[in-house]
Design a protein around this motif. Structure first.
Motif, PDB file in Angstrom:
ATOM      1  N   SER A   1      -7.355  16.161  -2.712  1.00 10.40           N
ATOM      2  CA  SER A   1      -6.671  15.198  -2.691  1.00 10.40           C
ATOM      3  C   SER A   1      -6.392  14.290  -1.489  1.00 10.40           C
ATOM      4  O   SER A   1      -6.325  13.014  -1.646  1.00 10.40           O
ATOM      5  CB  SER A   1      -5.140  15.745  -2.945  1.00 10.40           C
ATOM      6  N   ALA A   2      -6.545  14.944  -0.448  1.00  9.68           N
ATOM      7  CA  ALA A   2      -6.666  14.223   0.889  1.00  9.68           C
ATOM      8  C   ALA A   2      -7.574  13.425   1.168  1.00  9.68           C
ATOM      9  O   ALA A   2      -7.719  12.246   1.750  1.00  9.68           O
ATOM     10  CB  ALA A   2      -6.434  15.501   2.149  1.00  9.68           C
ATOM     11  N   THR A   3      -8.902  13.707   1.022  1.00 15.03           N
ATOM     12  CA  THR A   3     -10.287  12.907   0.862  1.00 15.03           C
ATOM     13  C   THR A   3      -9.812  11.669  -0.014  1.00 15.03           C
ATOM     14  O   THR A   3     -10.301  10.683   0.370  1.00 15.03           O
ATOM     15  CB  THR A   3     -11.447  13.867   0.424  1.00 15.03           C
ATOM     16  N   GLU A   4      -9.235  12.098  -1.432  1.00 14.44           N
ATOM     17  CA  GLU A   4      -9.331  10.992  -2.270  1.00 14.44           C
ATOM     18  C   GLU A   4      -8.187   9.782  -1.712  1.00 14.44           C
ATOM     19  O   GLU A   4      -8.315   8.668  -1.843  1.00 14.44           O
ATOM     20  CB  GLU A   4      -8.970  11.413  -3.649  1.00 14.44           C
ATOM     21  N   PHE A   5      -7.412  10.550  -1.088  1.00 18.06           N
ATOM     22  CA  PHE A   5      -6.266   9.497  -0.405  1.00 18.06           C
ATOM     23  C   PHE A   5      -6.655   8.206   0.456  1.00 18.06           C
ATOM     24  O   PHE A   5      -6.118   7.303   0.650  1.00 18.06           O
ATOM     25  CB  PHE A   5      -5.013  10.572   0.060  1.00 18.06           C
ATOM     26  N   VAL A   6      -7.635   8.851   1.347  1.00 20.22           N
ATOM     27  CA  VAL A   6      -7.996   7.983   2.473  1.00 20.22           C
ATOM     28  C   VAL A   6      -9.557   7.258   2.141  1.00 20.22           C
ATOM     29  O   VAL A   6      -9.772   6.330   2.866  1.00 20.22           O
ATOM     30  CB  VAL A   6      -8.116   8.792   3.869  1.00 20.22           C
ATOM     31  N   LYS A   7     -10.285   7.840   1.334  1.00 24.64           N
ATOM     32  CA  LYS A   7     -11.614   7.400   1.125  1.00 24.64           C
ATOM     33  C   LYS A   7     -11.915   5.999   0.624  1.00 24.64           C
ATOM     34  O   LYS A   7     -10.981   5.571  -0.309  1.00 24.64           O
ATOM     35  CB  LYS A   7     -12.549   8.405   0.264  1.00 24.64           C
ATOM     36  N   GLY A   8     -12.708   5.296   1.158  1.00 19.44           N
ATOM     37  CA  GLY A   8     -12.765   3.886   0.777  1.00 19.44           C
ATOM     38  C   GLY A   8     -11.733   2.981   0.995  1.00 19.44           C
ATOM     39  O   GLY A   8     -11.427   1.950   0.500  1.00 19.44           O
ATOM     40  N   LYS A   9     -10.791   3.338   1.976  1.00 13.11           N
ATOM     41  CA  LYS A   9      -9.442   2.661   2.276  1.00 13.11           C
ATOM     42  C   LYS A   9      -9.288   2.305   3.578  1.00 13.11           C
ATOM     43  O   LYS A   9      -9.975   3.040   4.688  1.00 13.11           O
ATOM     44  CB  LYS A   9      -8.267   3.377   1.728  1.00 13.11           C
ATOM     45  N   GLN A  10      -8.839   1.250   4.027  1.00 10.11           N
ATOM     46  CA  GLN A  10      -8.281   0.915   5.290  1.00 10.11           C
ATOM     47  C   GLN A  10      -7.261   1.735   5.838  1.00 10.11           C
ATOM     48  O   GLN A  10      -6.097   1.474   5.270  1.00 10.11           O
ATOM     49  CB  GLN A  10      -8.301  -0.572   5.419  1.00 10.11           C
ATOM     50  N   VAL A  11      -7.339   2.424   6.534  1.00 10.56           N
ATOM     51  CA  VAL A  11      -6.306   3.279   7.022  1.00 10.56           C
ATOM     52  C   VAL A  11      -5.650   3.106   8.488  1.00 10.56           C
ATOM     53  O   VAL A  11      -6.492   3.033   9.444  1.00 10.56           O
ATOM     54  CB  VAL A  11      -6.655   5.017   6.962  1.00 10.56           C
TER      55      VAL A  11
ATOM     56  N   GLY B   1       0.858  -1.160  -0.021  1.00 10.11           N
ATOM     57  CA  GLY B   1       0.021   0.039  -0.143  1.00 10.11           C
ATOM     58  C   GLY B   1       0.781   1.385  -0.099  1.00 10.11           C
ATOM     59  O   GLY B   1       1.937   1.250  -0.528  1.00 10.11           O
ATOM     60  N   LYS B   2       0.317   2.246   0.594  1.00 10.59           N
ATOM     61  CA  LYS B   2       0.845   3.738   0.604  1.00 10.59           C
ATOM     62  C   LYS B   2       1.510   4.168   2.092  1.00 10.59           C
ATOM     63  O   LYS B   2       0.398   3.818   2.557  1.00 10.59           O
ATOM     64  CB  LYS B   2       0.105   4.804  -0.183  1.00 10.59           C
ATOM     65  N   VAL B   3       2.506   4.789   2.265  1.00  8.70           N
ATOM     66  CA  VAL B   3       2.991   5.009   3.378  1.00  8.70           C
ATOM     67  C   VAL B   3       3.476   6.341   3.424  1.00  8.70           C
ATOM     68  O   VAL B   3       4.181   6.748   2.418  1.00  8.70           O
ATOM     69  CB  VAL B   3       4.153   4.303   3.975  1.00  8.70           C
ATOM     70  N   ILE B   4       2.992   7.557   3.962  1.00  5.21           N
ATOM     71  CA  ILE B   4       3.268   8.939   4.070  1.00  5.21           C
ATOM     72  C   ILE B   4       3.343   9.406   5.537  1.00  5.21           C
ATOM     73  O   ILE B   4       2.692   8.725   6.570  1.00  5.21           O
ATOM     74  CB  ILE B   4       2.383   9.751   3.391  1.00  5.21           C
ATOM     75  N   HIS B   5       4.057  10.405   5.749  1.00  2.00           N
ATOM     76  CA  HIS B   5       4.039  11.075   7.061  1.00  2.00           C
ATOM     77  C   HIS B   5       2.887  12.156   7.112  1.00  2.00           C
ATOM     78  O   HIS B   5       2.551  12.598   6.000  1.00  2.00           O
ATOM     79  CB  HIS B   5       5.398  11.793   7.244  1.00  2.00           C
ATOM     80  N   SER B   6       2.437  12.489   8.280  1.00  2.00           N
ATOM     81  CA  SER B   6       1.208  13.324   8.379  1.00  2.00           C
ATOM     82  C   SER B   6       1.581  14.744   7.763  1.00  2.00           C
ATOM     83  O   SER B   6       0.784  15.475   7.480  1.00  2.00           O
ATOM     84  CB  SER B   6       1.026  13.501   9.965  1.00  2.00           C
ATOM     85  N   MET B   7       2.970  15.017   7.686  1.00  2.00           N
ATOM     86  CA  MET B   7       3.349  16.389   7.097  1.00  2.00           C
ATOM     87  C   MET B   7       2.862  16.469   5.569  1.00  2.00           C
ATOM     88  O   MET B   7       2.563  17.349   5.146  1.00  2.00           O
ATOM     89  CB  MET B   7       4.878  16.488   7.439  1.00  2.00           C
ATOM     90  N   ASP B   8       3.260  15.108   5.116  1.00  3.08           N
ATOM     91  CA  ASP B   8       2.982  15.219   3.265  1.00  3.08           C
ATOM     92  C   ASP B   8       1.313  15.213   3.392  1.00  3.08           C
ATOM     93  O   ASP B   8       0.595  15.695   2.510  1.00  3.08           O
ATOM     94  CB  ASP B   8       3.491  13.954   2.966  1.00  3.08           C
ATOM     95  N   TYR B   9       0.552  14.458   4.215  1.00  2.42           N
ATOM     96  CA  TYR B   9      -0.851  14.673   4.350  1.00  2.42           C
ATOM     97  C   TYR B   9      -1.354  15.940   4.551  1.00  2.42           C
ATOM     98  O   TYR B   9      -2.365  16.327   3.890  1.00  2.42           O
ATOM     99  CB  TYR B   9      -1.352  13.460   5.302  1.00  2.42           C
ATOM    100  N   ALA B  10      -0.999  16.507   5.399  1.00  4.98           N
ATOM    101  CA  ALA B  10      -1.501  17.949   5.806  1.00  4.98           C
ATOM    102  C   ALA B  10      -1.142  19.165   4.610  1.00  4.98           C
ATOM    103  O   ALA B  10      -1.745  20.008   4.582  1.00  4.98           O
ATOM    104  CB  ALA B  10      -0.633  18.349   7.303  1.00  4.98           C
ATOM    105  N   SER B  11      -0.134  18.664   3.808  1.00  5.66           N
ATOM    106  CA  SER B  11       0.083  19.500   2.734  1.00  5.66           C
ATOM    107  C   SER B  11      -0.924  19.314   1.475  1.00  5.66           C
ATOM    108  O   SER B  11      -0.846  20.024   0.490  1.00  5.66           O
ATOM    109  CB  SER B  11       1.574  19.370   2.281  1.00  5.66           C
TER     110      SER B  11
END
Length: 515
Positions: A192-202, A177-187
């Motif tokens: 894009s942030a919604t699409e990154f986590v929607k419908g996924k096991q996070v 899967g995908k691994v990012i730091h919260s800094m990258d998610y906050a940016s």
């Protein structure tokens, strides 16, 4: 010609430094990497609220607008407030936006075996300068600015993420899967942030403020169909509000009486004795707050009661405000709390130490594991000597006198590295102290005296914050710390009117609005 003062960072500390340095007649040059001021992300979690209540988070001479009525303003309201402050004091003209400072290089005689800071004890030296290498992020050009003094306002919670170390072939590279730091998610922008986590096991690693906010966002988007897992190592006394059992927290931890319960650096025998006698009361205050948090958040029901006292968390600045309905989401199953120590990856997800037979299957992992503020501070220096000096050793606090000055690095101040319950509040007093130092109002002690003072504050931090002393937190001795700065500047440290007000009323930014 006016002395040039280079200020790296246009966040809150940088703006404050600019204002007070400018007021003393110096020429501030502020370098900012972003195209906005204030040092705030405003893209992904744009409903995030301030962690500190409004009375503690305000400039001493610039009140909040009457339109902001909530105790915890939103991030956008905070950004608007800081921007208005910069415009009001005409600070924008001093800021060079879209720049990245590549490093700072000392230019001057070596100060080996000196008795005084920088050889003279003064903040300026005609034979010594600092060269600041700056890259323009628009056209990629590089320019070197020569200044007489440098103020580092680079912050601790940005830019350099703290990434856990993993065994060979057990890191993110083997994960499907995908691994990012919260800094990258906050940016990311909201879409894009919604699409990154929607419908996924996070799975989110961490239990501090950023982890809690992202978990709430994921649970709102995905519900119980794709619950968000929060993997944490240590339970925390994160609080639901700022008024345990109806009493504002500053009345318990931000007045002089509360500080009488704590041993202090450079205290006399009388204060030492009082701190011993009041130790049971400090325990009672901590239990009082804990009982409120346990009841309000139903921590026992969810197995989230920490193994340590609340006083340890507030002393180490590891508190966070829990989002409304967070534990309701835990109860409904859209957030799953999972305690674990060391972990690593396989193709399907995460393996927790001791539970290798039960891998945590996941699609996305967000590492809300904090930042390497010490590395960020170290890497700004070109000289390896200064890098080693500023970082200190791994079993020491960052060695800053008054949390601002390194005894062996001349013509440099650091603002905003150490923490408190209100970083704006503490940064403003520090910036005024640095401005008075530059103006010659007082002179620093000799190097050995400064080092001795640093050691005493380090002993205090190790005593009360345990494993988190590297955070350099002064929250439960905020007034005592400010007293030292006031005495240096020739101010009366007693800022209240009357004995009982001085002893029991909380201190805040307005108490330091004038000398």
């Amino acid at each position: 010609m006016k002395k040039k003062v280079g200020i790296i960072g246009a966040g809150i500390s940088g703006l404050l430094a600019c204002k007070y340095v400018k007021a003393k007649g110096f020429n501030p040059i502020v370098f900012e990497a972003k195209h906005t001021i204030g040092g705030l992300w405003t893209k992904t979690i744009d409903t995030t609220h301030l962690q500190t209540p409004k009375p503690l988070f305000q400039f001493s001479d610039f009140p909040w607008p009457s339109s902001v009525t909530t105790l915890f303003p939103t991030q956008q309201q905070v950004l608007n407030y800081i921007t208005a402050y910069a415009h009001h004091f005409d600070l924008l003209k001093h800021i060079i936006f879209n720049t990245k400072v590549l490093g700072i290089q000392y230019q001057g005689p070596h100060q080996e075996a000196c008795h005084l800071w920088g050889g003279t004890g003064h903040p300026f030296n005609s034979q010594s300068k600092w060269n600041i290498s700056v890259r323009n992020t628009i056209n990629d050009s590089t320019e070197v600015y020569t200044v007489d003094f440098v103020i580092l306002c680079i912050g601790r919670f940005s830019d350099v993420p703290n990434i856990p170390e993993f065994p060979i072939n057990k890191g993110p590279e083997v994960f499907g899967g995908k691994v990012i730091h919260s800094m990258d998610y906050a940016s990311m922008d909201s879409e894009s942030a919604t699409e990154f986590v929607k419908g996924k096991q996070v799975t989110i690693v961490g239990l501090h403020k950023c982890a809690l906010d992202i978990a709430m966002l994921c649970s709102t988007l995905n519900g119980v169909k794709y619950p968000c897992r929060v993997l944490y190592k240590t339970k925390r006394w994160n609080f639901p509000d700022f008024s345990p059992w109806g009493i504002p927290l500053p009345f318990l931890y931000l007045n002089r009486f509360s500080e009488l319960m704590v041993h202090k650096p450079n205290e006399g025998f009388f204060l030492y004795l009082i701190a011993i006698l009041l130790t049971p009361l400090r325990w009672a205050f901590s239990k009082f707050v804990e009982s409120h948090i346990k009841r309000k958040l139903r921590l026992e029901k969810f197995g989230m009661v920490p193994d340590h006292r609340f006083h340890e968390d507030i002393s180490s600045c590891t508190l966070a405000l829990v989002a409304e309905k967070f534990y309701e989401n835990v109860e409904e199953g859209s957030i799953i709390l999972k305690k674990g120590g060391r972990f690593w990856f396989n193709k399907e997800g995460i393996l927790v130490d001791g539970e290798e037979d039960c891998p945590l299957k996941t699609d996305v992992v967000i590492l809300a594991t904090g930042f390497r503020g010490d590395k960020k501070l170290r890497d700004i220096f070109v000289s390896s000597k200064f890098q080693n000096l500023i970082a200190g050793s791994s079993n020491q606090t960052v060695p800053l006198y008054r949390e601002c000055i390194h005894p062996e690095i001349p013509q440099v101040a650091v603002i905003g590295y150490s923490e408190s319950l209100s970083n704006l509040f503490s940064s403003e007093v520090r910036c005024r102290w640095v401005a008075e130092l530059l103006d010659g109002t007082f002179q620093l002690p000799n190097i050995e005296e400064m080092k001795n003072d640093v050691r005493k504050w380090e002993e205090y931090m190790k005593k009360y914050t345990r494993n988190y002393y590297r955070r350099s937190c002064i929250s439960v001795l905020h007034i005592w710390y400010n007293d030292q700065l006031c005495k240096d500047m020739g101010w009366n440290p007693k800022r209240k009117k009357g004995f009982f007000a001085e002893l029991f009323q909380p201190y805040g930014p307005m108490d330091y609005s004038s000398a």
